[in-house]
Design a protein around this motif. Structure first.
Motif, short mmCIF file in Angstrom:
data_model
loop_
_atom_site.label_atom_id
_atom_site.label_comp_id
_atom_site.label_asym_id
_atom_site.label_seq_id
_atom_site.Cartn_x
_atom_site.Cartn_y
_atom_site.Cartn_z
N ARG A 15 -44.03 63.40 89.85
CA ARG A 15 -43.37 63.94 88.65
C ARG A 15 -43.92 63.33 87.37
O ARG A 15 -43.97 63.98 86.33
N ASP A 22 -40.75 59.95 82.68
CA ASP A 22 -39.94 60.81 81.81
C ASP A 22 -40.13 60.47 80.34
O ASP A 22 -39.92 61.32 79.47
N GLY A 34 -44.98 62.61 82.32
CA GLY A 34 -44.65 63.80 83.08
C GLY A 34 -44.78 65.07 82.26
O GLY A 34 -44.93 65.05 81.04
N ALA A 35 -44.72 66.22 82.95
CA ALA A 35 -44.84 67.51 82.29
C ALA A 35 -43.72 67.70 81.27
O ALA A 35 -42.56 67.40 81.53
N ARG A 36 -44.12 68.17 80.08
CA ARG A 36 -43.19 68.45 78.99
C ARG A 36 -42.41 67.22 78.53
O ARG A 36 -41.33 67.34 77.97
N ARG A 37 -42.97 66.07 78.78
CA ARG A 37 -42.34 64.82 78.37
C ARG A 37 -43.21 64.14 77.32
O ARG A 37 -44.39 64.44 77.19
N ARG A 78 -55.40 67.02 78.73
CA ARG A 78 -54.27 66.55 79.54
C ARG A 78 -52.94 67.00 78.94
O ARG A 78 -52.04 67.44 79.65
N MET A 80 -52.62 70.93 79.53
CA MET A 80 -52.35 71.31 80.92
C MET A 80 -50.99 70.84 81.38
O MET A 80 -50.40 71.43 82.31
N ASN A 81 -50.48 69.79 80.77
CA ASN A 81 -49.21 69.20 81.17
C ASN A 81 -48.05 69.65 80.27
O ASN A 81 -46.89 69.36 80.56
N GLU A 82 -48.39 70.32 79.17
CA GLU A 82 -47.41 70.65 78.14
C GLU A 82 -46.60 69.42 77.73
O GLU A 82 -45.42 69.48 77.41
N SER A 83 -47.28 68.26 77.75
CA SER A 83 -46.67 67.03 77.25
C SER A 83 -47.07 66.85 75.79
O SER A 83 -47.81 67.66 75.23
#
Length: 348
Positions: free
Chosen positions: A237, A240, A260-263, A281, A284-287
């Motif tokens: 994951r 966070d 993590g994704a979108r974090r 990165r 692709m991760n929407e972070s």
């Protein structure tokens, strides 16, 4: 009175200056302790950076000036029109000057005021026996919070503000990169918010040992594949919330590989050198990378509340010195890495 006056790079003199007297809407404070900040170090060794060389638009001051923006003390005199404050009140000082009318101020985000100033950087500050501040900078200290802890409210509020911006869930995983004072403050803040799964990434053995003694779990990036460890720990994951309090490229690159994704990766460091950020990165991760600057009154009150509950511990990482020692045992020792956090006691 004695004060540490900044004239430019490597020019900080402890000298006698006139004791400032309070004017309307201000109070005089006898300083108990004043912390030396990383920003102070940048000014001393490479400045002036933030310290103005022309009159600041809000304070009207410029160098030379008395340094010191992390401090607490006792009110010794009040100016005309001051209500709600009295001699003998013990206070921590939130040292922000704000214009009050720019869009950020109007939205309540005065910590990013377009003309922001700081007591001790854009005006004569608290690295002195006495200083004078406006009442909107004052926060009363509970009886069980010492002036030593009070001087740490400012840097701990920097960390608390950043911790809040990361929005980590209480059952989530957080990572702190860098175990200096702000990194330690992030660990305290995250713990205060109820998080338990926190890892502090720090390559320096002495700093790892200091924060481990407080109860933190650490990772040595020279010995551990940190992204692989976090991936396994979180079942793929990712963390966070990730916080960069190190301010160097390897820490940022590793942090972005852990988030993590979108974090968010929350940046609460000063970067002396330009960074090359691996944006792919993030895409692709929407972070995202979230900046964090200073604090607001709410952060000060939250930190003071946690201090009153016993949530902060200075053991092993905070040292106090007399004002005459401020260069050798303060700035030079911090720059050399032989001390972590130094509080100046002007009465010594």
């Amino acid at each position: 009175m004695k004060a540490a006056v900044y004239y430019g790079p490597h020019k900080l003199d402890v000298t006698e200056v006139a004791r400032p007297e309070p004017g309307p809407g201000t109070v005089q404070i006898q300083v108990g302790f004043n912390g030396i900040c990383g920003t102070d170090l940048h000014e001393y060794f490479a400045g002036p950076i933030f310290i103005p060389t022309a009159p600041h638009p809000l304070t009207g001051q410029q160098l030379p000036l008395v340094m010191g923006h992390e401090f607490a003390g006792t009110i010794t005199a009040v100016g005309a029109g001051v209500e709600g404050w009295a001699e003998g009140d013990r206070v921590a000082v939130e040292p922000i000057y704000r214009c009050g009318h720019c869009p950020a101020c109007q939205a309540g985000n005065y910590n990013i005021c377009a003309q922001i100033g700081f007591h001790g950087l854009m005006s004569d500050g608290g690295m002195a026996e006495y200083t004078v501040v406006p009442t909107d900078m004052l926060h009363k200290l509970p009886d069980n919070v010492s002036l030593e802890l009070g001087a740490l409210v400012e840097p701990m509020s920097v960390a608390y503000h950043a911790a809040t911006l990361g929005e980590p869930p209480a059952d989530g995983t957080a990572m702190v990169f860098g175990a200096g004072p702000i990194g330690i403050g992030l660990w305290f803040a995250l713990r205060g918010k109820g998080l338990e799964d926190i890892y502090v990434v720090e390559p320096t053995p002495t700093r790892r040992a200091a924060i481990e003694a407080l109860g933190a779990r650490t990772l040595d990036p020279t010995a551990v594949d940190v992204p692989a460890f976090i991936a396994e720990h979180t079942s793929g994951r990712g963390a966070d919330a990730v916080y960069d309090a190190a301010g160097v490229a390897p820490a940022v690159e590793t942090a972005l590989a852990c988030v993590g994704a979108r974090r968010p990766m929350v940046s609460v460091a000063i970067y002396e050198k330009p960074l090359t950020t691996p944006l792919l990165r993030l895409v692709m991760n929407e972070s995202r990378i979230q900046g964090s600057l200073c604090y607001t009154s709410a952060d000060f009150e939250a930190v003071i509340g946690l201090m009153a509950q016993g949530a902060y511990d200075t053991t092993g990482w905070v040292t106090s010195i007399g004002i005459d020692e401020v260069v050798d045992e303060g700035f030079d020792a911090l720059h050399a890495g032989t001390k972590m956090k130094v509080l100046v006691d002007p009465s010594r």
